[in-house]
Write a protein that holds these residues in place. Structure first.
Motif, mmCIF file in Angstrom:
data_model
loop_
_atom_site.group_PDB
_atom_site.id
_atom_site.type_symbol
_atom_site.label_atom_id
_atom_site.label_comp_id
_atom_site.label_asym_id
_atom_site.label_seq_id
_atom_site.Cartn_x
_atom_site.Cartn_y
_atom_site.Cartn_z
ATOM 1 N N ARG A 86 -19.838 -6.792 37.403
ATOM 2 C CA ARG A 86 -19.703 -7.395 38.733
ATOM 3 C C ARG A 86 -21.077 -7.556 39.372
ATOM 4 N N MET A 87 -21.111 -8.340 40.441
ATOM 5 C CA MET A 87 -22.310 -8.534 41.231
ATOM 6 C C MET A 87 -22.026 -8.062 42.648
ATOM 7 N N GLU A 88 -22.929 -7.236 43.170
ATOM 8 C CA GLU A 88 -22.819 -6.788 44.551
ATOM 9 C C GLU A 88 -24.149 -7.084 45.236
ATOM 10 N N GLY A 89 -24.121 -8.026 46.180
ATOM 11 C CA GLY A 89 -25.375 -8.474 46.762
ATOM 12 C C GLY A 89 -26.187 -9.145 45.676
ATOM 13 N N HIS A 90 -27.406 -8.667 45.484
ATOM 14 C CA HIS A 90 -28.252 -9.217 44.419
ATOM 15 C C HIS A 90 -28.289 -8.301 43.192
ATOM 16 N N ASN A 91 -27.571 -7.189 43.249
ATOM 17 C CA ASN A 91 -27.532 -6.265 42.118
ATOM 18 C C ASN A 91 -26.453 -6.677 41.116
ATOM 19 N N VAL A 92 -26.767 -6.495 39.835
ATOM 20 C CA VAL A 92 -25.803 -6.771 38.769
ATOM 21 C C VAL A 92 -25.424 -5.433 38.137
ATOM 22 N N PHE A 93 -24.133 -5.175 38.025
ATOM 23 C CA PHE A 93 -23.659 -3.918 37.446
ATOM 24 C C PHE A 93 -23.179 -4.173 36.016
ATOM 25 N N ILE A 94 -23.752 -3.380 35.101
ATOM 26 C CA ILE A 94 -23.486 -3.537 33.672
ATOM 27 C C ILE A 94 -22.589 -2.400 33.191
ATOM 28 N N ASP A 95 -21.453 -2.736 32.603
ATOM 29 C CA ASP A 95 -20.536 -1.737 32.047
ATOM 30 C C ASP A 95 -21.047 -1.294 30.686
ATOM 31 N N LEU A 96 -21.366 0.009 30.582
ATOM 32 C CA LEU A 96 -21.875 0.555 29.312
ATOM 33 C C LEU A 96 -20.788 1.283 28.532
ATOM 34 N N GLY A 97 -19.573 1.253 29.039
ATOM 35 C CA GLY A 97 -18.467 1.946 28.375
ATOM 36 C C GLY A 97 -18.069 3.182 29.149
ATOM 37 N N LYS A 98 -18.937 4.195 29.151
ATOM 38 C CA LYS A 98 -18.641 5.439 29.846
ATOM 39 C C LYS A 98 -19.118 5.419 31.293
ATOM 40 N N THR A 99 -20.048 4.546 31.588
ATOM 41 C CA THR A 99 -20.600 4.478 32.934
ATOM 42 C C THR A 99 -21.182 3.094 33.175
ATOM 43 N N GLU A 100 -21.776 2.915 34.345
ATOM 44 C CA GLU A 100 -22.369 1.633 34.704
ATOM 45 C C GLU A 100 -23.877 1.771 34.813
ATOM 46 N N ALA A 101 -24.561 0.665 34.611
ATOM 47 C CA ALA A 101 -25.994 0.591 34.840
ATOM 48 C C ALA A 101 -26.244 -0.462 35.913
ATOM 49 N N VAL A 102 -27.351 -0.300 36.620
ATOM 50 C CA VAL A 102 -27.682 -1.230 37.699
ATOM 51 C C VAL A 102 -28.900 -2.057 37.316
ATOM 52 N N LEU A 103 -28.736 -3.360 37.394
ATOM 53 C CA LEU A 103 -29.829 -4.300 37.158
ATOM 54 C C LEU A 103 -30.231 -4.860 38.523
#
Length: 372
Positions: free
Chosen positions: A147-164
């Motif tokens: 998903r995208m929140e504001g200008h941040n992109v959230f990456i699903d890594l399986g067990k957790t998320e990463a923030v771009l």
């Protein structure tokens, strides 16, 4: 006094097994929480310890009192005479434990334990995820754009998320839901809401890791990546070297019919890549770094790490690159300041290497490869 709840014990072990959490971690968490529950429900300031029997699921509450000569606080202290009546071996300053488990403590324990177990499982899961990813800093991960929140992109890594974050995004890339992308782990932070994994698509390390994935010779150490320079989404340069004269480091990275380098280019969505051969001779290395341009000679001042490069007239624009990009990347790759002149310009200016306190060297560039 004991309150038996073997069903709870089995449930606790099962939950721990499902979540990959050691049962002892959950036992300790429940015991710690029940201390607070006991004090709250029975309105006492006593020092108490709660013990959950691992085999039977029985709960026991023990009041802890310090052995003193004269009791000033009945809740926290016990006289030496009274302690001796319990066990003749007690001495001053010992801490004794008296079981004070209430008759209805099982109900309170069950309610409290459920809340605590959920909380501690969440904390333990966060801890496990943190430990798993804290060692992945400077590594490459594959994830799915969630998903995208504001200008941040959230990456699903399986067990957790990463923030771009915006600063780590390639300006020319558009990230869409369910896109599968590779990212470089910049930092893993421990926060109150769990581990925060900060990743990048712009970091030079991403390019290096991508080549490591594609090139077996890099994985086994036969070929070494000496330096990387990037202008993310636009163009990159990578300098490679092999101590084995029978190994072509540039060819190894290119691969048969360019398949290896093309896989990296595809992952970076068309970013142009120059692969050049690293050389311990600064003049030759600088000449190689200006690929795809050909170089006539290089003058260097090692003390100031400055160089003056002469190229054929028809190669000047190629050597400098659009808006100076090629020269800029070459300087970043080598760590040298590079001044580029055409043969005509050099003759017109008339400045020779001696005047510039430089050592002029005629060079022949090593083989290089450019993806345009």
């Amino acid at each position: 006094m004991a309150t038996k709840d073997k069903g709870f014990l089995e449930a606790l072990k099962e939950v721990g097994k499902e979540k990959g959490i050691a049962p002892e971690v959950l036992f300790d968490a429940v015991e710690a929480a029940l201390v607070s529950a006991y004090k709250r429900n029975f309105n006492t300031a006593s020092n108490v310890r709660v013990y959950l029997e691992r085999a039977t699921g029985d709960f026991h509450v023990y009041a802890q009192k310090k052995v003193v000569e004269k009791v000033e606080n009945k809740v926290m202290e016990i006289s030496l005479d009274q302690a001796k009546k319990i066990n003749d071996n007690y001495e001053l300053d010992d801490v004794i434990e008296l079981e004070v488990t209430p008759a209805n403590f099982g109900r309170i324990a069950a309610q409290t334990a459920k809340q605590v177990v959920v909380q501690r499982i969440r904390e333990a899961e966060r801890g496990i995820i943190y430990e798993e990813y804290s060692n992945r800093s400077s590594d490459i991960l594959t994830g799915i754009v969630q998903r995208m929140e504001g200008h941040n992109v959230f990456i699903d890594l399986g067990k957790t998320e990463a923030v771009l974050t915006p600063s780590e995004q390639i300006s020319t890339e558009k990230y869409k839901h369910n896109d599968r992308i590779k990212v470089y782990v910049v930092e893993v932070k421990r926060t109150s809401k769990g581990p925060q994994i900060l990743v990048s698509r712009t970091h030079p390390g991403l390019l290096k890791r991508l080549f490591e994935l594609e090139v077996p010779e890099i994985q086994d150490g036969t070929v070494e990546i000496k330096s990387v320079a990037r202008e993310p989404g636009m163009r990159s340069k990578i300098a490679v070297y092999s101590a084995d004269e029978n190994i072509d480091p540039v060819g190894s990275c290119v691969g048969q019919k360019g398949l290896r380098v093309q896989a990296v280019v595809d992952e970076l969505r068309g970013e142009k890549i120059d692969i050049v051969k690293w050389n311990e001779d600064p003049a030759k290395y600088i000449a190689n770094s200006l690929s795809p341009a050909k170089v006539v000679s290089v003058a260097i001042n090692e003390e100031k790490k400055m160089s003056r490069v002469i190229v054929p007239d028809y190669q000047l624009s190629l050597a400098i690159g659009k808006e100076g990009q090629n020269a800029r990347l070459a300087a970043k790759l080598t760590g040298w300041k590079i001044d580029i002149k055409s043969e005509s310009q050099a003759k017109e200016e008339g400045a020779d290497a001696d005047e510039l306190n430089m050592n002029m060297v005629d060079v022949v560039c090593d083989d290089s490869f450019s993806v345009d």
